[in-house]
Design an enzyme around this catalytic site. Structure first.
Site, PDB file in Angstrom:
ATOM      1  CE  LYS A   1      -1.878   2.221   3.583  1.00 23.60           C
ATOM      2  NZ  LYS A   1      -1.670   3.627   3.237  1.00 23.60           N
TER       3      LYS A   1
ATOM      4  N   GLY B   1       6.800   3.448   9.313  1.00 24.58           N
ATOM      5  CA  GLY B   1       5.961   4.589   9.651  1.00 24.58           C
ATOM      6  C   GLY B   1       6.175   4.990  11.098  1.00 24.58           C
ATOM      7  CB  SER B   2       4.278   7.173  13.349  1.00 27.86           C
ATOM      8  OG  SER B   2       3.031   6.535  13.482  1.00 27.86           O
ATOM      9  CB  THR B   3       6.739   4.782  17.478  1.00 25.45           C
ATOM     10  OG1 THR B   3       8.098   4.825  17.023  1.00 25.45           O
ATOM     11  CG2 THR B   3       6.663   3.852  18.669  1.00 25.45           C
ATOM     12  CB  ALA B   4       1.577   6.381  17.285  1.00 32.18           C
TER      13      ALA B   4
ATOM     14  N   GLY C   1       2.719   1.830  14.328  1.00 31.96           N
ATOM     15  CA  GLY C   1       3.347   0.511  14.456  1.00 31.96           C
ATOM     16  C   GLY C   1       2.751  -0.268  15.622  1.00 31.96           C
TER      17      GLY C   1
ATOM     18  CD  GLU D   1      13.327  -0.828   9.572  1.00 33.74           C
ATOM     19  OE1 GLU D   1      13.749   0.032  10.371  1.00 33.74           O
ATOM     20  OE2 GLU D   1      13.976  -1.840   9.273  1.00 33.74           O
TER      21      GLU D   1
ATOM     22  CB  CYS E   1      12.253   7.444  10.344  1.00 34.31           C
ATOM     23  SG  CYS E   1      13.107   6.396   9.174  1.00 34.31           S
TER      24      CYS E   1
ATOM     25  CD  GLU F   1       9.763  10.322  13.914  1.00 35.86           C
ATOM     26  OE1 GLU F   1       8.728   9.702  14.180  1.00 35.86           O
ATOM     27  OE2 GLU F   1      10.631   9.903  13.139  1.00 35.86           O
TER      28      GLU F   1
END
Lengths: 293, 488
Positions: B193, B245-248, B250, B267, B301, B398
């Site tokens: 995607k 993408g973002s930790t959130a 993820g 990642e 990132c 971040e």
């Protein structure tokens, strides 16, 4: 007059010493409907203390030379060899035949030596010098993940425990281990082996108690970097995976199987608890440099 | 009084415009989903506009995939895996991947321009970094396809099956290459995607995949926002989730797959410490700071967003940095002289602006060079903050924009403690002339990638990925193959 036997008090092992559980509770080990010992029922507070000890020990342990870690693991094997008889006796007490118990103790010693040997070798196996397209020297090497929380195998009293601990500490990690609930005798005695074999306090911490009771803390504690669960309980696994997300703990699942099998001897089991670090540095221009052979 | 000499960049450095031409290709009006080797209209019936963030003009309409579309894509990938791809020898798989690499190179200019139009990044970067690196990833992994047994001695590698992949908006083509190339080399098929803001180059890649003659269904490309991604994550027939993408986000994905047999690699975000010692080559270090935080408008990132300068050289480093910032060209991304392009989206610009306000309100001192910004589009001047403390939000969170938080330090131990004092652990940088100090620092920094006397370098042969909450698993190198394989 016959001599009155001295009953051993089984305690837990945190930061190199043997405290009683903070909880002030115990549970009985029952073999063939007979209580063979009372074990500490470790509390959440015991676990937290153990994590603090493991964290404090982590830097020192991971920065020891690989050669030194190799020797210390070998030393554990030596001390275990010297106390063979006691372990055989304890395994028998837990319902295992003498012949099988002897085999298990022998293999536990051998397995420690197997992993001792990897301490100063696995890094070479998993490291790479990467041929990047530019004037850089660039290499990747494994580094320990940190503090590992371990639910030891339930079906193996000594060999499973030793296998998991060895594969974790050989790679420079420290750990907090919850021993098998109903086969916990050897875990405490193994802690005595560790305490007398040059392993710095805090590198291995061993608790006894109940998995379900401690599950949340094991999987959710923010200062734990990885969790190892040995078993098949789908519910437990889902809960661990869910709770571990909070600080992105590495979750490693292993079976609670036959620890006599050779497959439990593998450097990839060490690698499960390693991070890969890649370091870059410029070099002077390689292509087009004037000098050469 | 000591005299200071400064180059006046503003006087006669007015460069004539040097825009890259856009006449060598034509964008389509609409981009349909790429499923089973064909471009197909979405079952959802929905399309969304994708715009050029530098002028807010609509570039094309792009199909949005819903649950039914994702199901079709996964079915196509499964069928391709079962009937063709898993039966193909590594050698043949590799040849397909080589073809993709070569066609990307042949269409490099088109890729670079579209990447810049859609993402807002400077053409200098898309031309010299994104596109060549994307091609290089396919080249690198193509060669692994028939050599997997060498990568993991004493083990028997086997593909996982269908890989569901979700990529971010900052490096769409490059992230696509990072994900697709190793997955195919390892023998998996793919449903990937694109991001909602930068889908176009992934559809150019779909054309390349068609052109390369890849069997239908081996790579399927879809678009949409988080909801579309969740359909991939939750699809029962997907064996592996690869997310960047973002930790959130993820963490949300990991919650969704907890208790399932799906494998994953993450990642995630970062807040890299870039550390300058007094003995560093300061001019080069300043270039490293600029490259570390302003590369790709800071939408990186692993950006060096926390700068630690040794106290003794703080004044001179900050002055040099400010001077250098005044020489940066901010503006038309298609101009070959542009250093800093447009912020990727209105939403992202709002986020960055919010953090700049937070920085000011926390008492940090802000500096931005004066420069004209275009009237249309999303723009942010390169920004640095001094007088930042460790607990300030701008040094903890971040930001994903051209915003740098600067602190000082005195000793090695102090800076290691400060650098490691974050839940993230993706990257770090060290600048010093002393070899022993470099090795001490690089071994003590808890980060997956450490750049010494350089920053923001990437290569397909080189593993990339994080410690701690920056995620797990590696992309690149032979380490990047392992997450796409299982072992018997």
């Amino acid at each position: 007059m016959s001599r009155i036997e001295v009953l051993k008090t089984y305690k837990i092992y945190i930061g190199g010493s043997f405290p009683r559980t903070e909880s002030g509770r115990y549970y009985p080990l029952i073999v063939n409907k007979k209580t063979v010992a009372n074990m500490c029922l470790s509390s959440v507070k015991d676990f937290r203390n153990a994590v603090v000890a493991a964290r404090n020990a982590q830097g020192g342990w991971s920065h020891k030379t690989a050669y030194n870690r190799n020797q210390i693991l070998y030393r554990i094997a030596e001390v275990l060899e010297g106390r063979k008889a006691q372990f055989v006796e304890e395994l028998e007490l837990q319902g295992i035949s003498k012949a099988k118990a002897q085999q298990e103790v022998d293999l536990s010693i051998d397995r420690l030596i197997y992993y001792a040997g990897w301490c100063d070798k696995y890094t070479q196996l998993f490291s790479t010098v990467n041929p990047v397209s530019g004037s850089f020297f660039n290499f990747s090497a494994p580094e320990p993940t940190g503090v590992v929380a371990v639910f030891a195998p339930q079906q193996s009293s000594l060999l499973g425990l030793v296998t998991q601990i060895a594969s974790i500490i050989a790679g420079g990690n420290t750990c907090v281990v919850l021993a098998s609930e109903q086969l916990a005798l050897c875990a405490v005695t193994f802690a005595e082996v560790l305490a007398t074999s040059d392993v710095p306090g805090g590198v291995v911490n061993i608790l006894t108690g109940n998995q379900t009771e401690l599950l949340t803390q094991f999987a959710a504690h923010k200062d734990v970097n990885a969790i190892l669960y040995c078993g098949k309980d789908a519910d437990m696994i889902a809960k661990i995976q869910d709770l571990a997300i909070e600080n992105l703990k590495r979750v490693v699942l292993r079976e609670d199987g036959d620890y006599f099998d050779d497959k439990h001897e593998s450097p990839y089991l060490i690698f499960d608890f390693q991070e890969t670090k890649t370091t870059w540095h410029p070099i002077e221009v390689i292509a087009g440099a004037g000098s050469g052979y | 009084m000591k005299k200071t000499h400064k180059i006046d960049f503003s006087s006669d450095w007015n460069l004539a415009p040097a825009p890259e031409s856009t006449t060598h290709f034509k964008l389509k009006d609409t981009y349909d989903l790429f499923i089973n080797g064909k471009f197909v209209a979405p079952k959802s019936g929905k399309y969304f506009d994708t715009i050029n963030p530098a002028n807010e003009k609509v570039l094309a309409k792009v199909a949005e995939a819903n649950e039914a579309d994702i199901d079709l894509a996964v079915k196509a990938a499964r069928k391709a895996y079962d009937t063709i791809w898993s039966k193909l020898s590594g050698k043949e798989r590799g040849k397909y991947i080589y073809r993709i690499a070569r066609i990307i190179q042949e269409r490099a200019r088109e890729f670079a321009v579209v990447e810049t139009l859609n993402g807002g990044k400077a053409i200098r970067e898309s031309r010299d970094v994104d596109v060549p690196l994307a091609a290089a990833h396919f080249f690198y992994y193509a060669g692994w396809a028939d050599k997997l047994e060498y990568a993991f001695p004493n083990r028997k590698p086997k593909a996982l099956g269908v890989a569901g992949q979700i990529i971010p908006w900052n490096f769409p083509l490059l992230m696509g290459a990072w994900k697709i190339a190793p997955a195919l080399a390892a023998g998996n098929t793919v449903v990937i995607k694109s991001s909602e803001t930068t889908p176009l180059t992934l559809y150019l890649l779909a054309e390349v995949i068609q052109e390369a003659g890849l069997p239908a269904g081996v790579v399927n490309i879809v678009s949409g926002a988080g909801l579309t991604g969740s359909h991939i994550v939750n699809h029962p027939d997907v064996n592996k989730i690869a997310f960047t993408g973002s930790t959130a986000v993820g963490k949300i994905i990991m919650k969704a797959i907890a208790g399932t047999p799906k494998k994953s690699t993450m990642e995630l975000g970062g807040k890299a410490a870039n550390i300058i010692f007094e003995d560093a080559a300061l001019d080069q270090a300043v270039e490293g700071i600029v490259n570390g935080i302003f590369f790709n408008q800071g939408h990186v990132c692993c950006a060096g967003s926390r700068l630690y300068v040794q106290e003794s050289v703080f004044d001179v480093v900050v002055q040099k940095l400010k001077d250098r910032m005044n020489s940066l060209n901010v503006g038309d991304p298609l101009d070959k002289n542009t250093d800093i392009g447009a912020i990727n989206s209105k939403k992202q610009l709002d986020t960055i602006s919010k953090y700049i306000e937070i920085g000011k309100s926390e008492g940090a001192e802000m500096y931005q060079p004066t420069c004209d910004l275009p009237s249309k589009g999303f723009w942010c001047r390169p920004t640095i903050f001094t007088k930042v403390s460790q607990s300030n939000r701008i040094s903890q969170e971040e930001i994903f924009g051209p915003v740098l938080a600067i602190q000082t330090f005195r000793t090695v131990d102090e800076v290691i403690e400060k650098a490691n004092n974050t839940p993230y652990g993706l990257s770090a940088g060290v600048w010093t002339d002393k070899g022993s100090k470099i090795f001490n620092m690089t071994s003590q920094l808890r980060a997956g990638v450490v750049w010494a006397n350089t920053f923001n370098k990437f290569d397909p042969a080189s593993p990339f990925g994080g410690y701690k909450e920056s995620g797990f698993g590696r992309e690149g190198g032979l380490h990047g193959l392992e997450p796409y394989l299982k072992f018997e």
